[in-house]
Scaffold this motif. Structure first.
Motif, PDB file in Angstrom:
ATOM      1  N   TYR B 407     -36.931  -7.743 -70.077  1.00  0.00           N
ATOM      2  CA  TYR B 407     -36.878  -8.975 -69.735  1.00  0.00           C
ATOM      3  C   TYR B 407     -38.299  -9.589 -70.284  1.00  0.00           C
ATOM      4  O   TYR B 407     -38.527 -10.670 -70.733  1.00  0.00           O
ATOM      5  CB  TYR B 407     -36.792  -9.617 -68.055  1.00  0.00           C
ATOM      6  N   ALA B 408     -39.404  -8.747 -69.727  1.00  0.00           N
ATOM      7  CA  ALA B 408     -40.901  -9.154 -69.916  1.00  0.00           C
ATOM      8  C   ALA B 408     -41.150  -9.119 -71.290  1.00  0.00           C
ATOM      9  O   ALA B 408     -42.056  -9.783 -71.729  1.00  0.00           O
ATOM     10  CB  ALA B 408     -41.560  -8.273 -69.018  1.00  0.00           C
ATOM     11  N   THR B 409     -40.461  -8.239 -72.128  1.00  0.00           N
ATOM     12  CA  THR B 409     -41.198  -8.431 -73.775  1.00  0.00           C
ATOM     13  C   THR B 409     -40.852  -9.771 -74.280  1.00  0.00           C
ATOM     14  O   THR B 409     -41.843 -10.175 -74.831  1.00  0.00           O
ATOM     15  CB  THR B 409     -40.091  -7.691 -74.756  1.00  0.00           C
ATOM     16  N   ARG B 410     -39.992 -10.630 -73.892  1.00  0.00           N
ATOM     17  CA  ARG B 410     -40.076 -12.127 -74.343  1.00  0.00           C
ATOM     18  C   ARG B 410     -39.559 -12.875 -73.296  1.00  0.00           C
ATOM     19  O   ARG B 410     -39.002 -13.973 -73.986  1.00  0.00           O
ATOM     20  CB  ARG B 410     -39.580 -12.059 -75.999  1.00  0.00           C
ATOM     21  N   ASN B 411     -39.320 -12.754 -72.212  1.00  0.00           N
ATOM     22  CA  ASN B 411     -38.923 -13.536 -71.276  1.00  0.00           C
ATOM     23  C   ASN B 411     -37.455 -14.155 -71.494  1.00  0.00           C
ATOM     24  O   ASN B 411     -37.018 -15.357 -71.465  1.00  0.00           O
ATOM     25  CB  ASN B 411     -39.837 -14.764 -70.861  1.00  0.00           C
ATOM     26  N   GLU B 412     -36.661 -13.250 -71.908  1.00  0.00           N
ATOM     27  CA  GLU B 412     -35.375 -13.687 -72.342  1.00  0.00           C
ATOM     28  C   GLU B 412     -34.162 -12.933 -71.662  1.00  0.00           C
ATOM     29  O   GLU B 412     -34.213 -11.650 -71.426  1.00  0.00           O
ATOM     30  CB  GLU B 412     -35.042 -13.298 -73.842  1.00  0.00           C
ATOM     31  N   MET B 413     -33.416 -13.407 -70.769  1.00  0.00           N
ATOM     32  CA  MET B 413     -32.220 -12.787 -69.980  1.00  0.00           C
ATOM     33  C   MET B 413     -31.496 -12.382 -71.299  1.00  0.00           C
ATOM     34  O   MET B 413     -30.674 -11.354 -71.010  1.00  0.00           O
ATOM     35  CB  MET B 413     -31.499 -13.746 -69.260  1.00  0.00           C
ATOM     36  N   PHE B 414     -31.471 -12.807 -72.360  1.00  0.00           N
ATOM     37  CA  PHE B 414     -30.450 -12.411 -73.378  1.00  0.00           C
ATOM     38  C   PHE B 414     -30.719 -10.787 -73.582  1.00  0.00           C
ATOM     39  O   PHE B 414     -29.572  -9.880 -73.769  1.00  0.00           O
ATOM     40  CB  PHE B 414     -30.584 -13.189 -74.544  1.00  0.00           C
ATOM     41  N   ASP B 415     -31.934 -10.701 -73.533  1.00  0.00           N
ATOM     42  CA  ASP B 415     -32.361  -9.061 -73.991  1.00  0.00           C
ATOM     43  C   ASP B 415     -31.896  -8.156 -72.736  1.00  0.00           C
ATOM     44  O   ASP B 415     -31.351  -6.842 -73.367  1.00  0.00           O
ATOM     45  CB  ASP B 415     -33.879  -8.932 -73.993  1.00  0.00           C
ATOM     46  N   VAL B 416     -31.825  -8.592 -71.599  1.00  0.00           N
ATOM     47  CA  VAL B 416     -31.217  -7.622 -70.686  1.00  0.00           C
ATOM     48  C   VAL B 416     -29.798  -7.389 -70.778  1.00  0.00           C
ATOM     49  O   VAL B 416     -29.339  -6.142 -70.984  1.00  0.00           O
ATOM     50  CB  VAL B 416     -31.437  -8.310 -69.139  1.00  0.00           C
ATOM     51  N   GLY B 417     -29.081  -8.555 -71.320  1.00  0.00           N
ATOM     52  CA  GLY B 417     -27.697  -8.285 -71.667  1.00  0.00           C
ATOM     53  C   GLY B 417     -27.484  -7.172 -72.809  1.00  0.00           C
ATOM     54  O   GLY B 417     -26.811  -6.497 -72.836  1.00  0.00           O
ATOM     55  N   ALA B 418     -28.450  -7.504 -73.612  1.00  0.00           N
ATOM     56  CA  ALA B 418     -28.371  -6.701 -74.867  1.00  0.00           C
ATOM     57  C   ALA B 418     -28.615  -5.219 -74.773  1.00  0.00           C
ATOM     58  O   ALA B 418     -27.934  -4.263 -74.924  1.00  0.00           O
ATOM     59  CB  ALA B 418     -29.420  -7.032 -76.024  1.00  0.00           C
ATOM     60  N   VAL B 419     -29.777  -4.995 -73.773  1.00  0.00           N
ATOM     61  CA  VAL B 419     -29.699  -3.473 -73.158  1.00  0.00           C
ATOM     62  C   VAL B 419     -28.951  -3.037 -72.603  1.00  0.00           C
ATOM     63  O   VAL B 419     -28.301  -1.677 -73.037  1.00  0.00           O
ATOM     64  CB  VAL B 419     -31.107  -3.369 -72.529  1.00  0.00           C
ATOM     65  N   LEU B 420     -27.889  -3.540 -72.022  1.00  0.00           N
ATOM     66  CA  LEU B 420     -26.804  -3.101 -71.126  1.00  0.00           C
ATOM     67  C   LEU B 420     -25.562  -2.674 -72.168  1.00  0.00           C
ATOM     68  O   LEU B 420     -25.072  -1.830 -72.136  1.00  0.00           O
ATOM     69  CB  LEU B 420     -26.308  -4.142 -70.011  1.00  0.00           C
ATOM     70  N   LEU B 421     -25.569  -3.704 -73.037  1.00  0.00           N
ATOM     71  CA  LEU B 421     -24.865  -3.508 -74.163  1.00  0.00           C
ATOM     72  C   LEU B 421     -24.798  -2.107 -74.990  1.00  0.00           C
ATOM     73  O   LEU B 421     -24.139  -1.424 -75.489  1.00  0.00           O
ATOM     74  CB  LEU B 421     -24.592  -4.833 -75.109  1.00  0.00           C
ATOM     75  N   PHE B 422     -26.286  -2.276 -75.578  1.00  0.00           N
ATOM     76  CA  PHE B 422     -26.613  -1.021 -76.151  1.00  0.00           C
ATOM     77  C   PHE B 422     -26.373   0.157 -75.387  1.00  0.00           C
ATOM     78  O   PHE B 422     -26.261   1.391 -76.052  1.00  0.00           O
ATOM     79  CB  PHE B 422     -27.739  -1.323 -76.810  1.00  0.00           C
ATOM     80  N   GLY B 423     -26.683   0.043 -74.122  1.00  0.00           N
ATOM     81  CA  GLY B 423     -26.485   1.176 -73.323  1.00  0.00           C
ATOM     82  C   GLY B 423     -24.682   1.598 -73.502  1.00  0.00           C
ATOM     83  O   GLY B 423     -24.760   3.121 -73.580  1.00  0.00           O
TER      84      GLY B 423
END
Lengths: 325, 507
Positions: B407-423
């Motif tokens: 989240y902290a890399t660019r303050n986007e909730m979207f990326d948290v979703g992306a990390v879970l998806l890629f997981g």
């Protein structure tokens, strides 16, 4: 784990403490970190301007102002990012003349420069400059034209991206001198300078600020500036006007913008503090030394410039037959 | 050389000034912390601390901010090696062999060799900045678009066999990585590609999200589902186990030296930073190894080489920034920004006009790196003890930090979703026997390949001959062809004389 957790907490506390070195007034803007976005790679005129501004605004307003580079597509990526951001003052834009050029240059306009933005301040402007690597042996625009007409080697020019004024300066030079040059776009003024330093392209066309220090050190050879008069720190470099290219005046301005519908009190605050920053003699001297001419115009001046320059560039693009991308 | 020594002597006077020394210490300490914690990035930390420097002396400000940058590299490998969490992109590739080493109880040795690699890499990087820069820069300046493109091609080909097992699977994963790197806006025309109109994807996918998902979360899911019995809790470690043995050193030092050279060269080629350097170093090491099959199973070379390369590239990163005034990346732009706020104009004359800054910085690199070693070596034992924390506490905590960090890399909730998806995707790949490592390689090198391929063709007016006309590019292309040919020959030979390779237990 105990230790690591304790260390983690200490670290975070230390950071929170340091970050809070400028206490923000409770509830007042900027209560959260503010991103100043630029559409170009680090080192170009917008990037440098954004960083100077971020530092001073952070100090004046007691908040954290962070510069974010979103380079690519002649600045459109960063510009679009801000156009679509929430108008709460936490996402701002420092952009170049690409702001008013790209709507006419791209087949699919990337944004609406009037409807998508709140103008804040017209910050500064600077001439464009043609320059080359000493190894090319070129010393003037006439040398360049002669070599291009000879046709024995391919001539190319680097710019900070499609739709930047230096790109259009280069296109204009091609048309006016009747020569062929291949345009090689880079994601910003910094990489453009580097390309010429590496002798990857024959010449570079760039805004003055990122180029000036390397001309001063002799690593780049200046050919001409696109300013009405000679630039005060480059008295030996001719203008395009002097070389007989009528009306060849071209500059890259830096605009400070916010998304549309920014609350008026935040706009007023940002405008006031930005103008006060630009009025500081030290800041002004620094910017002028780096190759900017400070404009320091408020939102009306900025809006007027946009209204004036959008049709101006559209005409230039249409008349000169520059291809739409 | 003599003037460098005189400069360095002057630099030490500046850097040893107690005021500057304290700030240098603060910088490396905060940096080290940032490196260890999965939840913090270098760029955001420097951005947050930047305002603090406005009231400081410019020299102290620069020493502190730089300290954060290289200090973070010391901690960056810890999560990769011990938890398979690549929180810091330059250290992502260290997961590949670092984590298997941990699983076989050699995590401490891996961290030990990392320290050695750090010291050698950094020392070379600093030396390079002092004396070698002009010579190496003249080589790096020969790297125009065709050369960079050919180098990336070679890196991709060499590295597509990063994974253990089937080369076809490796190549297909590399291609998938390149495809993922295409997501976002085309930098030449501004057209959006594969973004499905999602605003957050218009700038491309976040490297941290992709790598943490494919490695960290996928690993977590794999263990959760009991595919692997958790062998860690019964590990007993004495101090002796933490030190690389003589044999480890013999195996580790040549890769460290090679990695260092790769890192220093990459740092001087425009746009090729520590992350790319570490991937290329790993791929090179695997290719020239006499026992490539050991890679991915805890080969010490696979930790030593990319780590050395990262550290030398990080120090080398300062060279174009300081000698030309052109920042290589956003971190360097922040450092120059800190100087500009103080009215100091970065540029080629900085070294002459501001000797305090340039030589003070170099001296502080020496001091800072020594401080970091002193800080980190005793800590290794403590980090390794971390693994004795029961699994049910350790991984959820790490997962929490992963989400915060992404989240902290660019303050986007979207990326948290992306990390879970890629997981989830990474878990699927692991189950099907695909290794995720080449995806990351394609994702990191792909954009540089595309950008420079298109630029080369622009400059050559569409002629592909440019890649064989230029000597350096031709050499890279030649080696690439040989690599592919060797692979084909090996495959043919294998099909003619089928030797049963013992099936490896799924680990």
């Amino acid at each position: 784990m105990l230790i690591s957790r304790r260390m983690a907490l200490t670290g975070m506390a230390a950071m929170a403490g340091l970050a809070g070195a400028h206490p923000a007034r409770a509830g007042a803007y900027p209560d959260r970190p503010v991103k100043i976005v630029t559409g170009f790679a680090p080192g170009g005129p917008a990037d440098v301007m954004a960083r100077i501004l971020a530092g001073h605004l952070g100090e004046r307003l007691g908040g954290t102002f962070i510069v974010e580079n979103h380079p690519g597509a002649g600045g459109n990526i960063g510009c679009n990012f801000v156009a679509r951001a929430a108008p709460d003052g936490t996402t701002l834009l420092v952009h170049t003349s690409a702001l008013v050029i790209n709507p006419s240059l791209y087949k699919k306009p990337p944004y609406d420069v009037v409807a998508d933005f709140t103008p804040l301040v017209e910050l500064a402007t600077s001439p464009n400059i043609f320059f080359t690597n000493p190894a090319t042996g070129l010393r003037s625009i006439a040398d360049l034209v002669a070599r291009a007409k000879q046709g024995s080697e391919q001539i190319s020019f680097a710019s900070a991206g499609i739709g930047t004024p230096p790109h259009l300066s280069g296109e204009l030079l091609k048309l006016r001198a009747g020569i062929q040059m291949t345009h090689v776009p880079y994601p910003g003024g910094g990489p453009c300078v580097q390309a010429v330093l590496q002798n990857t392209t024959t010449i570079g066309s760039n805004a003055l600020p990122p180029t000036l220090p390397l001309i001063a050190s002799g690593q780049l050879v200046p050919l001409a500036v696109t300013w009405p008069t000679r630039w005060h720190t480059l008295p030996n470099v001719p203008t395009m006007l002097e070389l007989g290219y009528d009306g060849f005046v071209n500059d890259t301005f830096q605009a400070f913008m916010a998304p549309a519908h920014l609350p008026a009190e935040i706009q007023d605050l940002l405008v006031r503090e930005t103008l006060a920053t630009l009025a500081e003699p030290a800041v002004r001297a620094q910017l002028e030394g780096e190759g900017y001419q400070v404009l320091a115009g408020g939102p009306q001046a900025m809006a007027a410039r946009i209204a004036r320059e959008v049709p101006m560039w559209r005409d230039l693009i249409d008349r000169s037959g520059i291809e739409h991308v | 050389m003599e003037s460098s020594l005189a400069g360095l002597a002057h630099g030490f006077q500046v850097a040893l000034d107690w005021h500057n020394l304290i700030w240098c210490f603060v910088g490396v300490f905060v940096g080290n912390m940032v490196g260890v914690l999965p939840g913090m990035g270098v760029l955001s930390t420097i951005s947050i601390l930047l305002p603090l420097t406005f009231s400081m002396q410019p020299v102290a400000a620069l020493l502190m901010l730089s300290g954060i940058y290289y200090g973070a590299q010391y901690g960056g490998a810890i999560c990769s090696i011990l938890l398979n969490l690549p929180c810091h992109p330059p250290h992502a590739v260290t997961c590949l062999d670092g984590y298997p080493m941990t699983k076989s109880g050699r995590g401490g040795v891996a961290l030990g060799i990392t320290m050695l690699a750090a010291v050698i890499g950094a020392a070379f990087g600093i030396m390079q900045m002092m004396v070698l820069a002009p010579y190496i820069a003249s080589i790096a300046f020969k790297f125009g678009p065709p050369e960079i493109c050919a180098l990336m091609l070679l890196g991709l080909l060499a590295g597509s066999t990063l994974a253990k097992g089937s080369p076809i699977k490796g190549v297909s994963m590399t291609l998938l990585g390149i495809l993922l790197s295409l997501v976002g806006t085309d930098i030449n025309t501004g057209n959006e590609r594969f973004t499905f109109g999602i605003l957050e994807m218009s700038d491309g996918l976040e490297l941290v999200a992709v790598s943490l998902g494919l490695f960290g979360i996928a690993e977590f899911l794999k263990s959760m589902n009991g595919l692997v019995p958790n062998a860690r809790t019964d590990m007993q470690l004495g101090f002796r186990d933490l030190r690389p043995s003589r044999r480890d050193l013999r195996q580790g030092i040549p890769p460290i030296l090679r990695g260092t050279v790769v890192g220093s060269l990459c740092s001087l080629i425009p746009g090729t930073g520590p992350t790319i350097a570490s991937f290329i170093a790993y791929a090179l090491e695997k290719k020239i190894s006499r026992h490539p099959e050991r890679f991915g199973h805890g080969a010490i070379e696979g930790v030593a080489s990319p780590e050395a390369s990262t550290h030398s590239a990080v120090q080398g990163d300062f060279i174009p920034t300081m000698s030309l005034g052109i920042p290589g990346d956003a971190v360097m732009a922040l450092l120059l920004g800190a100087l500009m706020i103080h009215g100091i104009q970065p540029g080629p004359r900085l070294i002459v006009e501001q000797p305090d800054i340039f030589w003070g910085l170099i001296a502080s690199f020496w001091i800072g790196n020594i401080i970091l070693v002193v800080l980190n070596v005793p800590m290794i034992g403590i980090w390794v003890k971390l693994l004795q924390v029961p699994y049910r506490f350790l991984y959820p905590t790490a997962l929490f930090f992963v989400c915060i960090g992404v989240y902290a890399t660019r303050n986007e909730m979207f990326d948290v979703g992306a990390v879970l998806l890629f997981g989830g995707f990474g878990y699927l790949l692991l189950k099907l026997g695909f290794e995720p490592a080449p995806i990351l390689l394609g994702f990191v090198l792909g954009p540089r390949l595309e950008e420079n391929f298109r630029r080369s063709l622009l400059l050559s007016r569409g002629s592909l001959e440019t890649f064989i006309d230029r000597p350096i590019a031709a050499v890279f292309v030649g080696i690439s062809v040989l690599l592919v040919a060797a692979q084909i020959v090996a495959a043919l030979r294998r099909s003619r004389a089928p030797i049963r390779i013992p099936e490896e237990a799924f680990d």
